[in-house]
Design a protein around this motif. Structure first.
Motif, PDB file in Angstrom:
ATOM      1  N   PHE A 396     126.753 -22.172  77.367  1.00 50.59           N
ATOM      2  CA  PHE A 396     126.545 -21.055  76.440  1.00 50.59           C
ATOM      3  C   PHE A 396     127.920 -20.705  75.904  1.00 50.59           C
ATOM      4  N   TRP A 397     128.057 -20.715  74.567  1.00 50.26           N
ATOM      5  CA  TRP A 397     129.387 -20.509  73.971  1.00 50.26           C
ATOM      6  C   TRP A 397     129.223 -19.854  72.603  1.00 50.26           C
ATOM      7  N   SER A 398     129.657 -18.611  72.504  1.00 54.15           N
ATOM      8  CA  SER A 398     129.613 -17.912  71.216  1.00 54.15           C
ATOM      9  C   SER A 398     131.030 -17.759  70.681  1.00 54.15           C
ATOM     10  N   SER A 399     131.142 -17.694  69.342  1.00 52.74           N
ATOM     11  CA  SER A 399     132.474 -17.565  68.746  1.00 52.74           C
ATOM     12  C   SER A 399     132.393 -16.901  67.385  1.00 52.74           C
ATOM     13  N   ASN A 400     133.361 -16.018  67.112  1.00 48.87           N
ATOM     14  CA  ASN A 400     133.532 -15.408  65.788  1.00 48.87           C
ATOM     15  C   ASN A 400     134.395 -16.272  64.883  1.00 48.87           C
ATOM     16  N   MET A 401     135.019 -17.307  65.458  1.00 49.73           N
ATOM     17  CA  MET A 401     135.985 -18.110  64.708  1.00 49.73           C
ATOM     18  C   MET A 401     135.629 -19.593  64.807  1.00 49.73           C
ATOM     19  N   GLU A 402     136.234 -20.377  63.957  1.00 48.79           N
ATOM     20  CA  GLU A 402     135.964 -21.811  63.921  1.00 48.79           C
ATOM     21  C   GLU A 402     136.466 -22.520  65.174  1.00 48.79           C
ATOM     22  N   LEU A 425     124.668 -24.025  72.262  1.00 48.89           N
ATOM     23  CA  LEU A 425     123.937 -24.085  73.529  1.00 48.89           C
ATOM     24  C   LEU A 425     123.684 -25.532  73.934  1.00 48.89           C
ATOM     25  N   LEU A 426     123.660 -25.740  75.239  1.00 48.68           N
ATOM     26  CA  LEU A 426     123.188 -26.993  75.827  1.00 48.68           C
ATOM     27  C   LEU A 426     122.331 -26.579  77.017  1.00 48.68           C
ATOM     28  N   ARG A 427     121.027 -26.777  76.883  1.00 47.67           N
ATOM     29  CA  ARG A 427     120.100 -26.254  77.896  1.00 47.67           C
ATOM     30  C   ARG A 427     119.648 -27.351  78.866  1.00 47.67           C
ATOM     31  N   ASN A 428     119.741 -26.995  80.153  1.00 48.75           N
ATOM     32  CA  ASN A 428     119.191 -27.843  81.215  1.00 48.75           C
ATOM     33  C   ASN A 428     119.652 -29.299  81.073  1.00 48.75           C
ATOM     34  N   ALA A 429     120.944 -29.482  80.831  1.00 45.67           N
ATOM     35  CA  ALA A 429     121.487 -30.815  80.569  1.00 45.67           C
ATOM     36  C   ALA A 429     121.871 -31.510  81.869  1.00 45.67           C
ATOM     37  N   GLY A 430     121.669 -32.816  81.906  1.00 48.87           N
ATOM     38  CA  GLY A 430     122.133 -33.622  83.024  1.00 48.87           C
ATOM     39  C   GLY A 430     123.602 -33.949  82.887  1.00 48.87           C
ATOM     40  N   ARG A 431     124.152 -34.663  83.887  1.00 45.84           N
ATOM     41  CA  ARG A 431     125.585 -34.960  83.888  1.00 45.84           C
ATOM     42  C   ARG A 431     125.981 -35.860  82.717  1.00 45.84           C
ATOM     43  N   VAL A 432     125.116 -36.794  82.327  1.00 46.56           N
ATOM     44  CA  VAL A 432     125.467 -37.686  81.228  1.00 46.56           C
ATOM     45  C   VAL A 432     125.585 -36.909  79.918  1.00 46.56           C
ATOM     46  N   ALA A 433     124.585 -36.086  79.617  1.00 45.76           N
ATOM     47  CA  ALA A 433     124.627 -35.296  78.384  1.00 45.76           C
ATOM     48  C   ALA A 433     125.793 -34.317  78.400  1.00 45.76           C
ATOM     49  N   LEU A 434     126.046 -33.711  79.568  1.00 44.67           N
ATOM     50  CA  LEU A 434     127.167 -32.769  79.681  1.00 44.67           C
ATOM     51  C   LEU A 434     128.498 -33.484  79.458  1.00 44.67           C
ATOM     52  N   THR A 435     128.648 -34.659  80.027  1.00 42.08           N
ATOM     53  CA  THR A 435     129.885 -35.427  79.848  1.00 42.08           C
ATOM     54  C   THR A 435     130.096 -35.772  78.377  1.00 42.08           C
ATOM     55  N   ARG A 436     129.030 -36.227  77.711  1.00 43.13           N
ATOM     56  CA  ARG A 436     129.147 -36.553  76.292  1.00 43.13           C
ATOM     57  C   ARG A 436     129.530 -35.321  75.474  1.00 43.13           C
ATOM     58  N   PHE A 437     128.950 -34.176  75.801  1.00 46.63           N
ATOM     59  CA  PHE A 437     129.254 -32.936  75.086  1.00 46.63           C
ATOM     60  C   PHE A 437     130.723 -32.569  75.253  1.00 46.63           C
ATOM     61  N   LEU A 438     131.209 -32.571  76.486  1.00 45.80           N
ATOM     62  CA  LEU A 438     132.594 -32.176  76.745  1.00 45.80           C
ATOM     63  C   LEU A 438     133.584 -33.145  76.109  1.00 45.80           C
ATOM     64  N   LEU A 439     133.288 -34.436  76.179  1.00 45.37           N
ATOM     65  CA  LEU A 439     134.182 -35.424  75.577  1.00 45.37           C
ATOM     66  C   LEU A 439     134.240 -35.293  74.061  1.00 45.37           C
ATOM     67  N   ALA A 440     133.135 -34.818  73.461  1.00 39.07           N
ATOM     68  CA  ALA A 440     133.061 -34.713  71.997  1.00 39.07           C
ATOM     69  C   ALA A 440     133.664 -33.425  71.461  1.00 39.07           C
ATOM     70  N   LEU A 441     134.083 -32.503  72.351  1.00 41.46           N
ATOM     71  CA  LEU A 441     134.608 -31.218  71.888  1.00 41.46           C
ATOM     72  C   LEU A 441     135.888 -31.357  71.078  1.00 41.46           C
ATOM     73  N   GLU A 442     136.639 -32.425  71.302  1.00 41.10           N
ATOM     74  CA  GLU A 442     137.890 -32.619  70.581  1.00 41.10           C
ATOM     75  C   GLU A 442     137.730 -33.586  69.413  1.00 41.10           C
ATOM     76  N   SER A 443     136.498 -33.762  68.937  1.00 38.25           N
ATOM     77  CA  SER A 443     136.246 -34.748  67.869  1.00 38.25           C
ATOM     78  C   SER A 443     135.755 -34.092  66.592  1.00 38.25           C
ATOM     79  N   ASP A 444     136.353 -32.954  66.216  1.00 33.71           N
ATOM     80  CA  ASP A 444     136.055 -32.306  64.934  1.00 33.71           C
ATOM     81  C   ASP A 444     134.561 -32.044  64.757  1.00 33.71           C
ATOM     82  N   GLY A 445     133.978 -31.382  65.727  1.00 33.65           N
ATOM     83  CA  GLY A 445     132.567 -31.012  65.618  1.00 33.65           C
ATOM     84  C   GLY A 445     131.598 -32.049  66.114  1.00 33.65           C
ATOM     85  N   GLY A 446     132.079 -33.134  66.714  1.00 31.32           N
ATOM     86  CA  GLY A 446     131.190 -34.188  67.185  1.00 31.32           C
ATOM     87  C   GLY A 446     130.255 -33.747  68.283  1.00 31.32           C
ATOM     88  N   HIS A 447     130.601 -32.665  68.998  1.00 31.27           N
ATOM     89  CA  HIS A 447     129.720 -32.169  70.063  1.00 31.27           C
ATOM     90  C   HIS A 447     128.376 -31.707  69.519  1.00 31.27           C
TER      91      HIS A 447
END
Length: 512
Positions: A396-402, A425-447
């Protein structure tokens, strides 16, 4: 003034250039104003041959030769001629190569000209972009002539300063947290301070904080009539303190007109990154200091945050829960590693994730503004177009900024001043989906392209944990708050220092 400005100067060649191929208006070129007695101070304090220093529509042309109206570009004149050593001072003696010919110093890269009448020196404070980031490339000129000539030189510097869009004296109060991030705040402040000290239009008061909450206390006592802005030299936690100190005052509306600048010296540095990115600047200390010195401002949305049995707080950034809050707050003991602490601790959270079981109610952005004032956290939500979803929320992650940190673009395209809050939001995610999400956070919106990721846009929300013994954290602007029902509601706007717009307002108490 820097050491070079105080050093004695000897003249190698005081003879003016003989050039009759063109004429210039009397107040455009220092070469003509001084009768040719205008030379660049070189390394060692000697004065080189006379040079033209001419105001043109796009900037300032400095060089031994001018072509046509003087509006040559660096590619036309600098890349094809033999080098000559000219001095460029950035707080310490150094030198760089300029070419015989001319160089265009663009107004958007200049912070102005500073005249030392006693030493007859003019410093051109110049911060061009090199390899994508701002660098110091000041030029110091020695000018000759009598008092009338010096008066004309002073008028020339005033005209240049107006064209650089740096207007009026400003009083800033700098708050430096020596313990922030990996402990580099003092050295980063020194780099910024060297730039500020070269400018006569900035008056800086320093305070080094020694305990949590001190920055907020100082902000709550500043006089808006005597302070144009607060410079935070720390991370987002101190920015949170400052906005809460301003918002807690009886003169809240007036106090929140005190703009906040951010020199990145923490682990996340979301505000600094968001300001720099929105202004088209690279992420760095000098880049942030350059925008603060320019002084243009923009608005920033603020939110009132309510929890049971807690005083209301003001948020400038947002809320995280689930794995993101665990990474943020669970890694506090690794603060000495700087931003790398997040990457390291994320591995632990992937293996042992703690989703948040909660219910989210949010007011969609397309529905306009929610009713004011905000309801009590203990009361029912007012009637309206509320939408509701339930967890478990792995993220769960909210933000007023980019940007939510210097390397995480959580909500690409998010404005800082449109009243919209993004929730990822990422709901009820397994380790694979969570890993992909976290790895994509530094890819200009790829998450946002990771399967299962949801992005909502709202103007207010209430998040209610469904378990009374829930484990984990709520991270508010990077600071821990109780893991209990929490509500975000619009709270107007604050001001931040830094904008690419040359026409942006620059409010100064010195003009009152």
């Amino acid at each position: 003034m820097y050491e070079l400005l105080q050093a004695p100067c000897t003249r190698e060649d005081a003879a003016p250039l003989k050039d009759t191929s063109y004429s210039v208006p009397a107040m455009d070129d220092l070469w003509q104003i001084t009768g040719g007695l205008c030379g660049v101070v070189e390394a060692g304090g000697t004065i080189g041959p006379s040079v033209h220093t001419k105001l043109v529509p796009r900037g300032l042309v400095v060089g031994a030769e001018l072509e046509g109206d003087g509006a040559t570009t660096p590619s036309q004149s600098l890349n094809e001629r033999q080098p000559r050593r000219w001095c460029c001072c950035a707080g310490r003696e150094s030198a760089r190569n300029l070419r015989v010919g001319s160089e265009l110093l663009r107004f958007e890269d200049l912070l102005g000209a500073v005249l030392d009448t006693a030493a007859r020196l003019v410093r051109l404070v110049h911060c061009p972009v090199s390899s994508g980031a701002r660098v110091r490339r000041d030029i110091v000129l020695h000018v000759g002539g009598d008092e009338k000539v010096l008066a004309a030189v002073n008028e020339w510097t005033s005209r240049l300063n107006e064209k650089c869009k740096v207007k009026g004296q400003r009083n800033y109060h700098a708050l430096i947290n020596p313990a922030s991030g990996s402990g580099q705040a003092a050295s980063r402040w020194q780099q910024a301070r060297e730039l500020f000290d070269s400018l006569t239009h900035l008056n800086i008061t320093e305070s080094f904080t020694t305990r949590a909450g001190e920055a907020g206390e100082i902000a709550s006592q500043l006089d808006p009539r005597q302070c144009d802005g607060i410079i935070v030299v720390s991370g987002d936690g101190m920015v949170h303190e400052v906005f809460n100190g301003l918002a807690s005052r009886s003169d809240r509306s007036e106090a929140l007109r005190i703009a906040v600048g951010h020199i990145p010296a923490g682990s996340g540095n979301a505000l600094a990154k968001s300001i720099l990115h929105s202004s088209g600047e690279a992420f760095g200390v000098l880049d942030a200091a350059f925008l603060i010195a320019k002084g243009h401002q923009q608005d920033l949305d603020l939110m009132t945050v309510s929890q049971p049995s807690q005083p209301d707080r003001t948020s400038f950034l947002g809320l995280s829960a689930g794995v993101i809050a665990d990474v943020d707050l669970g890694s506090e003991w690794l603060r000495f590693l700087g931003g790398f602490r997040f990457t390291l601790y994320a591995g632990v959270c992937i293996v042992y994730p703690r989703p948040l079981l909660a219910e989210l109610h949010y007011w969609p952005s397309h529905a306009g503004q929610p009713p004011m004032p905000p309801p009590s956290i203990d009361s029912e939500l007012p009637t309206g177009p509320w939408a509701s979803i339930s967890g478990p929320f792995t993220v769960f992650w909210s933000s007023n900024m980019e940007w939510t940190s210097y390397n995480t673009q959580l909500a690409p395209g998010q404005s800082m001043e449109d009243g919209v809050c993004s929730i990822v939001l990422l709901r009820n995610a397994g380790r694979v989906a969570l890993t992909r999400f976290l790895l994509a956070l530094e890819s200009d919106g790829g998450h946002l392209d990771v399967e299962g990721t949801e992005k909502l846009e709202c103007r207010a929300f209430r998040l209610r944990p469904l378990s009374t013994d829930a484990r984990g954290y709520f991270s508010l602007d990077g600071e821990e708050v109780p893991l209990q029902p929490i509500q975000f509601w619009p709270a107007g706007q604050g001001r931040v220092i830094g904008s690419s717009s040359p026409d942006g307002p620059i409010d100064s108490v010195m003009a009152v």
